[in-house]
Design a protein around this motif. Sequence first.
Motif, mmCIF file in Angstrom:
data_model
loop_
_atom_site.group_PDB
_atom_site.id
_atom_site.type_symbol
_atom_site.label_atom_id
_atom_site.label_comp_id
_atom_site.label_asym_id
_atom_site.label_seq_id
_atom_site.Cartn_x
_atom_site.Cartn_y
_atom_site.Cartn_z
ATOM 1 N N ASP A 168 -45.191 5.461 -5.498
ATOM 2 C CA ASP A 168 -45.436 4.524 -6.960
ATOM 3 C C ASP A 168 -44.616 5.717 -8.284
ATOM 4 O OD1 ASP A 168 -46.116 2.497 -5.057
ATOM 5 O OD2 ASP A 168 -48.709 2.910 -5.561
ATOM 6 N N ASP A 169 -45.147 6.631 -8.072
ATOM 7 C CA ASP A 169 -45.107 7.776 -9.856
ATOM 8 C C ASP A 169 -43.990 7.700 -9.340
ATOM 9 O OD1 ASP A 169 -47.501 7.914 -9.934
ATOM 10 O OD2 ASP A 169 -47.894 9.368 -8.617
ATOM 11 N N GLY A 170 -42.952 8.100 -8.343
ATOM 12 C CA GLY A 170 -41.556 8.565 -8.335
ATOM 13 C C GLY A 170 -40.686 9.636 -8.584
ATOM 14 N N THR A 171 -41.972 10.105 -7.558
ATOM 15 C CA THR A 171 -41.573 11.627 -7.942
ATOM 16 C C THR A 171 -41.797 12.394 -6.403
ATOM 17 O OG1 THR A 171 -43.536 12.552 -9.027
ATOM 18 C CG2 THR A 171 -41.592 11.737 -10.654
ATOM 19 N N ALA A 175 -31.779 9.811 -1.776
ATOM 20 C CA ALA A 175 -32.749 10.887 -2.938
ATOM 21 C C ALA A 175 -31.757 12.494 -3.223
ATOM 22 C CB ALA A 175 -33.828 10.547 -2.767
ATOM 23 N N ALA A 176 -31.590 12.452 -3.869
ATOM 24 C CA ALA A 176 -30.970 14.164 -3.469
ATOM 25 C C ALA A 176 -32.728 14.986 -3.127
ATOM 26 C CB ALA A 176 -30.536 14.457 -4.777
ATOM 27 N N LEU A 177 -32.203 15.505 -2.774
ATOM 28 C CA LEU A 177 -33.565 16.497 -2.027
ATOM 29 C C LEU A 177 -34.025 17.425 -2.663
ATOM 30 C CD1 LEU A 177 -33.501 15.801 2.290
ATOM 31 C CD2 LEU A 177 -34.812 13.932 -0.038
ATOM 32 N N HIS A 218 -29.425 -2.325 0.204
ATOM 33 C CA HIS A 218 -30.311 -2.179 1.281
ATOM 34 C C HIS A 218 -30.808 -0.469 0.802
ATOM 35 C CE1 HIS A 218 -32.456 -2.571 4.383
ATOM 36 N NE2 HIS A 218 -32.267 -1.038 5.444
ATOM 37 N N ALA A 219 -31.971 0.120 0.800
ATOM 38 C CA ALA A 219 -32.273 1.211 0.703
ATOM 39 C C ALA A 219 -32.312 2.237 0.169
ATOM 40 C CB ALA A 219 -32.645 1.874 2.170
ATOM 41 N N VAL A 276 -32.536 7.959 -6.440
ATOM 42 C CA VAL A 276 -32.750 9.172 -7.278
ATOM 43 C C VAL A 276 -32.252 10.469 -7.615
ATOM 44 C CG1 VAL A 276 -34.971 10.241 -7.581
ATOM 45 C CG2 VAL A 276 -35.892 8.816 -6.444
ATOM 46 N N PRO A 277 -32.148 10.514 -8.743
ATOM 47 C CA PRO A 277 -30.908 11.747 -8.648
ATOM 48 C C PRO A 277 -31.576 13.072 -8.953
ATOM 49 C CG PRO A 277 -32.117 10.425 -10.859
ATOM 50 C CD PRO A 277 -32.970 9.449 -9.826
ATOM 51 N N SER A 278 -30.496 13.769 -9.144
ATOM 52 C CA SER A 278 -30.872 15.241 -8.382
ATOM 53 C C SER A 278 -31.983 15.725 -9.420
ATOM 54 C CB SER A 278 -29.538 15.935 -8.723
ATOM 55 O OG SER A 278 -30.042 17.517 -8.551
ATOM 56 N N GLY A 279 -32.911 16.710 -9.035
ATOM 57 C CA GLY A 279 -34.042 17.020 -10.150
ATOM 58 C C GLY A 279 -35.175 15.621 -9.964
ATOM 59 N N GLY A 280 -35.281 14.350 -9.680
ATOM 60 C CA GLY A 280 -35.738 13.372 -9.523
ATOM 61 C C GLY A 280 -37.622 13.675 -9.139
#
Length: 368
Positions: free
Chosen positions: A295-298, A280-282, A192-193, A238-242
């Motif tokens: 939608d772009d994932g970044t 996500a890593a901020l 979930h999320a 989302v990994p670090s740097g994403g």
Amino acid sequence: MTDLRRRFVEQLRRNGAPLTPELAAAFAAVPRDVFVAEGFQRRDGSWARPGTAGFRAAVYRDDVLVTKIDGRVAVSSSSQPSLMAIMLDALAVRPGDRVLEIGAGTGYNAALLAALGARVTSVDVQADVAEQARAALAAAGVPGVRVLTGDGYTGVPGESFDRAIVTVGVAGVSPRWLAQTVPGPIVVPVEHAGTHPVLAVEGGAEGPVTATVICPSGFMSAAGPLTAAHPGSHPAPVPSGGLIGFVPFAPARWSPALDSYSYRDLWYAAGVWSRRATHAALPDRDLSGLVLLDDDGTGGAAILPDGAVLAGGEQAHRYGTTAVQIVDRWLEAGRPSMRSWRIGLELAGDPQAPIWVPATWELRPEHL
């Protein structure tokens, strides 16, 4: 009981683990070090092995122990003991209960179940993990546990159980588990999320199937149909740097910031109200947390523990606005905890191997 294990139990209690006398006795009796005989990965990436300085002290801390790595990905571990205690408490095992465990890991969780009087059948898809669990259970002298190598989705065809517990993150619940587990419940971490809140799931293989949340958690993900995408899927973490270009969009809403449990409550609600919520890593911050991913994932928007919103990317305004609306909605609802939701599950995923996935949510009457 050794002094080391006595202090271990006291630490679990201080950390809020719901230790009944029976569960405390189980943690005191089962030697966790026997179940990590090949060692584990330290948080700095080095490998700790039996006999090295500080090994046993590290084993008897309230921490996850990663025991198998595939490349850079952790694929097997001994879960954080306080989380194990919460899940075992929710399972409400009685002496003589037949328990189906999906994900053998080190065998330690099955040993705790056996110490509670259960007869355990544990299924793991990784043959080497299953073999190591068998060896550890034998070395610890634990009776009443068998470890099978197989696809966790199928459970154990032709057998029935009183309870089931899943120790790996999944996207949904196999109908086979529901068919094999009567009366239940099934305690299972369901995606979930971008996280894996632990659910108590009840129902038959044909439905209806409902659930409530036990606690927040993060688990390694299973493979195969148990992690199949479905209409309600959230984006993967989302990994670090994403993420790139996030800047302040809305100011903090409260001070001090939410503690970790309250932040998880907000996070859970965000996942109910937005299919784009994930982990996500901020960027430019020593923090990971709740993000609505574009939608772009970044890009998209991040909601911080103090209620502030960051946003970035071409759709920054759209996602920033949605994030602010989610915070407003959570506050207006009275800051509901994740345990306030009743969940309805529906069949989805791979048509050849469907799973029951969370599909509807409502706040339980006692919260309203």
